[in-house]
Scaffold this active site. Structure first.
Site, PDB file in Angstrom:
ATOM      1  CG  HIS A 170      -0.517   0.291   2.516  1.00  0.00           C
ATOM      2  ND1 HIS A 170      -0.279  -0.684   3.442  1.00  0.00           N
ATOM      3  CD2 HIS A 170      -0.204   1.456   3.114  1.00  0.00           C
ATOM      4  CE1 HIS A 170       0.155  -0.121   4.557  1.00  0.00           C
ATOM      5  NE2 HIS A 170       0.204   1.184   4.390  1.00  0.00           N
ATOM      6  N   GLY A 196     -10.448 -23.278  -3.649  1.00  0.00           N
ATOM      7  CA  GLY A 196     -11.886 -22.981  -3.658  1.00  0.00           C
ATOM      8  C   GLY A 196     -12.649 -23.497  -2.465  1.00  0.00           C
ATOM      9  CG  ASP A 235      -0.186  -3.921   2.701  1.00  0.00           C
ATOM     10  OD1 ASP A 235       0.352  -3.387   1.720  1.00  0.00           O
ATOM     11  OD2 ASP A 235      -0.808  -3.283   3.561  1.00  0.00           O
ATOM     12  N   GLY A 277       2.816   6.478   7.693  1.00  0.00           N
ATOM     13  CA  GLY A 277       4.185   6.800   7.290  1.00  0.00           C
ATOM     14  C   GLY A 277       5.160   5.770   7.822  1.00  0.00           C
ATOM     15  CG  ASN A 278       5.882   4.297  11.899  1.00  0.00           C
ATOM     16  OD1 ASN A 278       5.268   5.100  12.603  1.00  0.00           O
ATOM     17  ND2 ASN A 278       7.180   4.046  12.024  1.00  0.00           N
ATOM     18  CB  SER A 279       2.935   1.906   5.911  1.00  0.00           C
ATOM     19  OG  SER A 279       1.737   1.888   6.611  1.00  0.00           O
TER      20      SER A 279
END
Lengths: 473, 500
Positions: free
Chosen positions: A87, A259, A117, A205-207
């Site tokens: 992200h 599935g 992510d 911002g730490n991401s």
């Protein structure tokens, strides 16, 4: 008496600490002061941490917009590969990294994985060299060794404040944040991992920044805030290792699906007449998916997958189980054992590739909307009955599509009398219509189970406005 | 004849009550005083309560009108919300006021007709006097600017004193049926609308025009005068036994108008109509050979008319006003060719409100039978079976076990429950065994299935005050069914009006 205070101050070398000692909880470990340990951790990872500024173009409301954001990242090898969040930079077109020594260098996206992510970037080594900048690679630790109470540092750029360190402990080593977390635009994440919860301050911002243990190893990637005080969540680094391996090898991460969905066995064992740790309950089956083809039914219990026992008593265990399944090679024939009505059935599932809900968006500017192919995952999520057609992801305000009533989520299945299978086909038809200056376009649109006709009226006089006659005096 | 006498009698009352005389001669005021009388004499208060699924009771009072012999009373059908099953409406009463004298009489709910917008009840109390019915008149045409009267009332503390609204007709709308709008306020829904020459020509109604579906600024929302033509037939032939007047149905979904652009694209000239988006499996339209994407241009040889915003309503309204069992010749346009198909109208399928229900307060759940609309809304095949969870006690075992409202229960303890009767039989039998757990297999949303385990606490339930150590404590330690008696008698009956 606090253990930290009681710890003996030892002027032992860093190398000695790292090489000779196990984790701090090891009773044979040599204790050093917390203060010193923190500095050791800092010195190992701080020079590997970068601030990431990423820019991308994205369709918003049917129009292409430039978007920018700031996050963090950590360099994990000598070649200048940076691990960060999807992200932050997973769809970036332009990336700049600011190194710990304040030098600014360009980077490019190598590959990304929305499911966890995560994304891997490559620093522009030529620019690094040219600027005489230096960096250091951080060591990736073993996140499986982390326990509640272990001290950690979070390093990154909260609110763009580069080179910030915050301090805390692991508050929970296997937090689950529910399934179906949204990365925006319906993109799912978090299905294959549990999370480290920490009280080390994690802000926007730490991401993408590292969560570091006191041995100076990266044990997680800070990814989510908790919406409250002192609640941050990091992806365990062991999850990232496989992602990194695949991205460095082929530029992307491939996952399998079979599935089926699971629910925890907890307290259902009496009803299902199985042992407490005997497998995971299959709650739901995709009627078109591999499990259905193998004859598996909801309420069956998966007791063995690919020769290994399955344990799914608690919801926490299901994330690992899903990851195990997703890590199976695509198209593999996997032996499984199913328990049904007291019997154990050996079956074989052929895995299929797991898609995400997103695919490349295609713009149809004259028609005023943006659409994409219907992936299997999108069809499943949106309850679409076919993967044929074009899924409308955005409609431009005031343009032909909107005026005719086209909306987000509509599926274009036909133009005039011609079937449309995907976004590229629609683009061809669109191009031909624009060339021919077709003024009326009939689209057939699926809404739920209904088919609705929509007529677009297109004007082609843009930019060819007749010159205003000179005013005679 | 009788009405005549009434009018004369009313006139006398006016004369008597206005003995003090108005300050100034005002012909309009004089007309109002005359015109109101018949309607006021027939005006009554309807009272009942709804027991919501969660056990909470809501009292409802509103104005009704005596409309027939044997104290037949009409009120707005909107008051009988389709959210609730008939079994949830209780204690119908009629409150008759004469000055400070307030009398209450037991009554029986007869049923409603949503298309006509009216509901009925009849007084059953033998002590009730014969109340004078108001005679409605059809064929009254209002002109823009005509003044009309309508009624509302104060609440119980003020003896339900009636309030008269004087408003002027602001617009006439002809689609799908003729009705009038006023820009000023009208009285409570269902109350008579009376012209100044004393003709009760309609009631205060509600349509898409004042239901507030358009949130656009500066779009005036009028109040609707619903003419007597729309409900006269029902008034002569009121429903019985609390029934819902059923309308014809052809089994089509997602009907959209043939817009000007679509007509041009298909070269239909001035003809308009509707497009069928979806055909209900096994319905009359499918049987007649109608297909999704067909255009319907005419019914029984008459072209469908109206603006783009009216076409669909005109089409459905036209069908709904016909008789069940009738055949309609529909002119279909398909791929450039027209043909006429005959569709036989059947009774509309059961609604969720009519669905049969089952409730178990101990487990804390209520379910109802699955109806056609459930399948359509959730895009389930016609073959899908099960029962729908319609109620969960907030502190009940079922909710604690993770059951959710809207879940479709397909199995109880591994036994198939295709119908409500199945559920009742299986569930009751299981409950008798006092099992430690009840495991349901449910469909949630459109396609996800799962097991839901409901843990039971029979001991605690049987001895709610048991405080012995070791004994399981009762849930939430208190009243499981709070009865929040709403004493809102003072609230004006307008509260029942559809929100704007």
């Amino acid at each position: 008496m606090n253990r930290g205070l009681a710890a003996v101050v030892l002027a032992s070398g860093i190398v000695g600490l790292l090489a000779g000692c196990g984790p701090q909880r090891d009773p044979t470990a040599t204790y050093i002061s917390l203060e010193q340990a923190r500095k050791i951790a800092r010195d190992h990872v701080y020079p590997a941490t970068v601030r990431v500024d990423a820019r991308r173009s994205e369709f918003v409301g049917g129009e292409k917009r430039r978007m920018g954001g700031t996050g963090s990242g950590v360099i994990f090898d000598d070649q200048g590969h940076v691990l960060t969040n999807y992200h932050v930079a997973g769809r970036a077109e332009e990336i700049t990294c600011i190194l710990f020594n304040k030098e600014r260098v360009k980077a490019r996206l190598v590959g990304s994985d929305p499911w966890t992510d995560l994304a891997v970037l490559q620093l522009d080594l030529a620019e690094v060299q040219q600027k005489g900048a230096t960096f250091q690679a951080a060591t990736l630790g073993d996140s499986a060794l982390m326990e509640e109470g272990d001290s950690v540092l979070a390093i990154g750029s909260p609110f763009g404040l580069s080179r910030s360190i915050s301090n805390g402990i692991i508050g929970c080593h296997d937090r689950i944040l529910g399934t179906g977390l949204d990365l925006g635009g319906g993109l799912e994440t978090g299905l294959f991992n549990t999370w480290f919860q920490t009280d080390a301050a994690i802000n926007p911002g730490n991401s993408g920044g590292p969560l570091v243990n006191f041995r100076g190893e990266v044990i997680g990637i800070n990814t989510r805030g908790g919406g409250g005080n002192d609640l941050g969540f990091a992806v365990p680094i062991n999850v990232a290792k496989e992602v990194i391996r695949q991205i460095l090898e082929k530029g992307k991460v491939t996952r399998s699906t079979v599935g089926m969905s699971f629910q925890p066995l907890q307290d259902l064992e009496a009803f299902l007449e199985v042992g407490k740790t005997e497998g995971a309950v299959i709650s739901s089956i995709d009627p078109e998916g591999p499990a259905a083809k193998a004859g598996i039914q909801p309420r069956d219990i998966l007791v063995e997958y690919s020769g290994a026992k399955v344990e799914g008593r608690y919801p926490e265990q299901l994330f690992d189980l899903r990851r195990r399944i997703s890590d199976t090679p695509v198209g593999a024939k996997v032996p499984v054992k199913i328990r049904r009505a007291g019997e154990v059935l050996p079956l074989e599932i052929t895995t299929e590739e797991l898609t995400t809900v997103r695919s490349q968006e295609q713009d149809y500017p004259k028609w005023g909307f943006v659409g994409q192919d219907i992936t299997e995952r999108l069809a499943l999520r949106e309850n679409l009955h076919t993967t044929k057609g074009v899924f409308v992801t955005g409609v431009r305000a005031g343009a032909a599509g909107e005026q005719a009533g086209i909306g987000k989520g509509d599926v274009i299945v036909r133009v005039g009398e011609q079937d449309v299978n995907n976004a590229a086909e629609l683009r061809k038809t669109y191009d031909a219509a624009v060339r021919a200056k077709q003024a009326m376009i009939l689209l057939k649109v699926h809404r739920g189970l209904a088919v609705v006709p929509v007529v677009l009226r297109i004007t082609y006089d843009e930019g060819k406005k007749p010159a205003t006659p000179p005013v005679k005096k | 004849m009788r009405t005549c006498t009434m009018t004369v009698w009313a006139a006398v009352i006016v004369a008597v009550t206005s003995a003090a005389g108005p300050l100034r001669a005002d012909p309009i005021a004089e007309q109002i005083r005359k015109a109101r009388e018949a309607a006021l004499n027939s005006s009554v208060v309807v009272s009942y309560y709804v027991e919501r699924d969660d056990g909470v009771r809501a009292d409802i009072r509103m104005l009704g009108t005596v409309v027939g012999p044997d104290n037949l009373v009409m009120f707005t059908s909107a008051a009988i919300s389709s959210q609730f099953a008939l079994s949830q409406f209780h204690d119908f009463k009629l409150i008759v006021t004469k000055g400070d004298d307030i009398q209450t009489y037991a009554a029986e709910y007869l049923g409603k007709d949503d298309l006509a917008q009216v509901a009925f009840l009849r007084v059953t109390d033998p002590k009730a006097p014969k109340l004078p019915p108001l005679e409605f008149q059809t064929g009254v045409t209002l002109e823009i600017g005509d003044p009309v009267l309508s009624f509302t009332s104060l609440g119980e503390p003020d003896g339900y004193a009636r309030v008269i609204h004087l408003s002027r007709v602001g617009a006439r709308i002809d689609q799908p049926v003729t009705l009038w709008l006023t820009a000023e306020g009208l009285g409570a829904p269902g109350t008579p609308v009376v012209t100044l020459d004393g003709k009760a020509m309609g009631i205060v109604g509600f349509t898409r025009l004042n239901r507030g579906t358009n949130a656009r600024p500066n779009w005036s929302l009028g109040e609707v005068i619903w003419p007597a033509e729309r409900f006269m037939e029902r008034l002569k032939n009121p429903p019985k036994g609390g029934s819902l007047v059923k309308r014809p149905w052809i089994g089509v979904q997602t009907v959209t108008p043939v817009t000007k652009d679509l007509a041009e694209y298909y070269k239909l000239g001035d003809r308009r109509g509707v497009v069928i988006g979806q055909i209900v499996e096994g319905g009359p339209a499918e049987k007649a050979g109608i297909k999704a994407e067909d255009l319907i241009l005419a019914l029984d040889g008459k072209d469908l008319k109206g603006t783009e915003g009216q076409l669909v309503e005109n089409f459905t309204n036209n069908l709904r006003e016909r008789k069940i069992g009738d055949t309609v010749a529909m002119e279909i346009w398909r791929a450039g060719k027209t043909e006429t198909l005959k569709v036989t109208l059947v009774q509309e399928p059961k609604s969720a409100a009519e669905a049969e229900r089952y409730k178990n307060t101990q487990v804390g759940l209520g379910v109802r039978e699955m109806v056609t609309m459930d399948r359509l809304q959730r895009e389930l095949p016609a073959s899908e079976s099960g029962v729908v969870v319609s109620f969960l006690d907030p502190a009940g075992w079922a909710r604690d076990g993770g059951l959710q409202a809207g879940d479709i229960v397909k199995k109880v303890q591994d036994q198939d429950v295709k119908t409500l009767a199945d559920f009742r039989r299986v569930f009751d039998a299981e409950i008798k065994k006092k099992p430690k757990e009840i495991v349901l297999f449910v469909l949630r949303g459109k396609k996800d299935t799962q097991l839901v385990r409901i843990e039971t606490h029979w001991d605690a339930a049987e001895k709610p005050k048991a405080d012995t150590p070791g004994a399981p404590k009762p849930d939430a330690g208190g009243d499981k069914k709070p009865v929040e008696k709403k004493s809102d008698a003072g609230a004006p009956p307008r509260a029942e009006k559809a929100p704007k």
